[in-house]
Design a protein around this motif. Structure first.
Motif, PDB file in Angstrom:
ATOM      1  N   ARG A   1       0.862  -1.196   0.000  1.00  0.00           N
ATOM      2  CA  ARG A   1       0.000   0.000   0.000  1.00  0.00           C
ATOM      3  C   ARG A   1       0.892   1.238   0.000  1.00  0.00           C
ATOM      4  O   ARG A   1       1.487   1.589   0.996  1.00  0.00           O
ATOM      5  CB  ARG A   1      -0.920  -0.031   1.212  1.00  0.00           C
ATOM      6  CG  ARG A   1      -1.972  -1.147   1.085  1.00  0.00           C
ATOM      7  CD  ARG A   1      -2.798  -1.259   2.322  1.00  0.00           C
ATOM      8  NE  ARG A   1      -3.511  -0.025   2.611  1.00  0.00           N
ATOM      9  CZ  ARG A   1      -4.015   0.267   3.816  1.00  0.00           C
ATOM     10  NH1 ARG A   1      -3.852  -0.567   4.809  1.00  0.00           N
ATOM     11  NH2 ARG A   1      -4.665   1.401   4.003  1.00  0.00           N
TER      12      ARG A   1
ATOM     13  N   GLU B   1      -0.005   4.339  -0.581  1.00  0.00           N
ATOM     14  CA  GLU B   1      -0.807   5.569  -0.614  1.00  0.00           C
ATOM     15  C   GLU B   1      -0.149   6.783   0.049  1.00  0.00           C
ATOM     16  O   GLU B   1      -0.381   7.902  -0.362  1.00  0.00           O
ATOM     17  CB  GLU B   1      -2.192   5.329  -0.016  1.00  0.00           C
ATOM     18  CG  GLU B   1      -2.167   4.974   1.460  1.00  0.00           C
ATOM     19  CD  GLU B   1      -3.389   4.151   1.870  1.00  0.00           C
ATOM     20  OE1 GLU B   1      -3.715   3.187   1.171  1.00  0.00           O
ATOM     21  OE2 GLU B   1      -3.998   4.481   2.893  1.00  0.00           O
TER      22      GLU B   1
ATOM     23  N   ASN C   1      -0.060   2.748  -9.038  1.00  0.00           N
ATOM     24  CA  ASN C   1      -0.413   2.583  -7.624  1.00  0.00           C
ATOM     25  C   ASN C   1       0.458   3.418  -6.683  1.00  0.00           C
ATOM     26  O   ASN C   1       0.385   3.268  -5.474  1.00  0.00           O
ATOM     27  CB  ASN C   1      -0.314   1.103  -7.217  1.00  0.00           C
ATOM     28  CG  ASN C   1      -1.341   0.239  -7.934  1.00  0.00           C
ATOM     29  OD1 ASN C   1      -1.179  -0.049  -9.116  1.00  0.00           O
ATOM     30  ND2 ASN C   1      -2.391  -0.149  -7.235  1.00  0.00           N
TER      31      ASN C   1
END
Ligand SMILES: *[C@@H]1O[C@H](CO)[C@@H](O)[C@H](O)[C@H]1NC(C)=O
Ligand SMILES: *[C@@H]1O[C@H](CO)[C@@H](O)[C@H](O)[C@H]1NC(C)=O
Ligand SMILES: *[C@@H]1O[C@H](CO)[C@@H](O)[C@H](O)[C@H]1NC(C)=O
Ligand SMILES: *[C@@H]1O[C@H](CO)[C@@H](O)[C@H](O)[C@H]1NC(C)=O
Length: 246
Positions: free
Chosen positions: A77, A79, A101
């Motif tokens: 992840r 983010e 991503n």
């Protein structure tokens, strides 16, 4: 007695290390620098499949991949990662949508001695990018960079483009108008063209950047005439050893 004492010390040391790695889940090939709120990672050879919570900065050296693609960044992840530094190793291509991503990046550095190809749209989703550092890609020409920047989603957040030491081993050439036409869309403030072996620079083309460009760095570039630069409203132009704060 001494022996078991030593064992206890060894065990408690082991448990501390173990607990730290469980708490922060530091990936195998990485070292994690942790403060209260954020984690910075330095990894070697491989792109991590997991990231500790609140990872902000990731630096990876000596990547043992032939190419980079979206699936390399699809498991962890990403983010909160805003800075990604990728340096060294055997990568020769960066494919389209690689950073799909990882699209919250503000800083991206790609510096691979074997890199020959950057696909159109490799940087496509990076709408928050402020600094793109492609320095030290000795085999990449300015035409390849211009193609790689031909993306739709890029907004004009890009402030800084570092193209230091590009195409070092190619024959000297002209830096063409098409290159500056691509750049014109981004309102770049700082451009580094140092240590590259182009001999001719189309000054009219360079003036396309005139309204936004504040700093132009061309250390070690052997141009025939530099006179026309003095008519450009640049705050800082540097042809010798100098550094800009970034
Ligand atoms: C992470 O990196 C940033 C700059 O890239 C630095 O300011 C910060 O102190 C680092 N944090 C840790 C915990 O190492
Ligand atoms: C990203 O940051 C937010 C706010 O600090 C935090 O709640 C969230 O867990 C973080 N996510 C990851 C994957 O680090
Ligand atoms: C990466 O992006 C793809 C396409 O949007 C999505 O399907 C996938 O779930 C994303 N991966 C992560 C870890 O968020
Ligand atoms: C970018 O960050 C925002 C929060 O600031 C988050 O909601 C979003 O999922 C992140 N995007 C990606 C592709 O991770």
């Amino acid at each position: 007695m001494l022996e078991s004492y030593g064992e206890i010390i060894f065990l408690s040391h082991f448990m501390l290390v173990y607990m730290a790695s469980v708490n922060y889940d530091c990936p195998m090939a990485c070292e994690c620098d942790i403060d209260d709120e954020t984690v910075n990672l330095s990894c070697r050879r491989t792109i991590p499949d997991t990231l500790p919570l609140n990872t902000r900065v990731v630096s990876i050296t000596d990547i043992e991949y032939e190419y980079l693609q979206q699936s390399d960044f699809n498991n962890a992840r990403w983010e909160n990662v805003t800075k990604l530094y990728l340096r060294g190793g055997s990568v020769n291509s960066v494919f389209s949508d690689t950073f799909w991503n990882v699209s919250n990046l503000t800083h991206l550095q790609i510096s691979f001695p074997n890199l020959k190809k950057i696909s159109v749209n490799a940087f496509g989703q990076l709408t928050k990018l402020k600094t793109l550092d492609l320095s030290g890609n000795f085999l990449i020409s300015f035409d390849v960079v211009a193609d790689a920047l031909r993306v739709n989603e890029f907004t004009n957040n890009l402030d800084e483009l570092n193209l230091h030491s590009l195409a070092m081993f190619l024959t000297p050439s002209e830096l063409k108008e098409t290159f500056f036409l691509q750049l014109q869309r981004f309102s770049i403030k700082r451009l580094d063209l140092s240590q590259s072996n182009f001999k001719k620079l189309d000054l009219i083309a360079l003036s396309y950047l005139g309204s936004s460009l504040e700093e132009l760095r061309m250390v070690g570039v052997d141009l025939a005439s530099l006179m026309s630069f003095f008519y450009m409203p640049l705050r800082h132009t540097c042809f010798q050893i100098c550094s800009f704060s970034t």
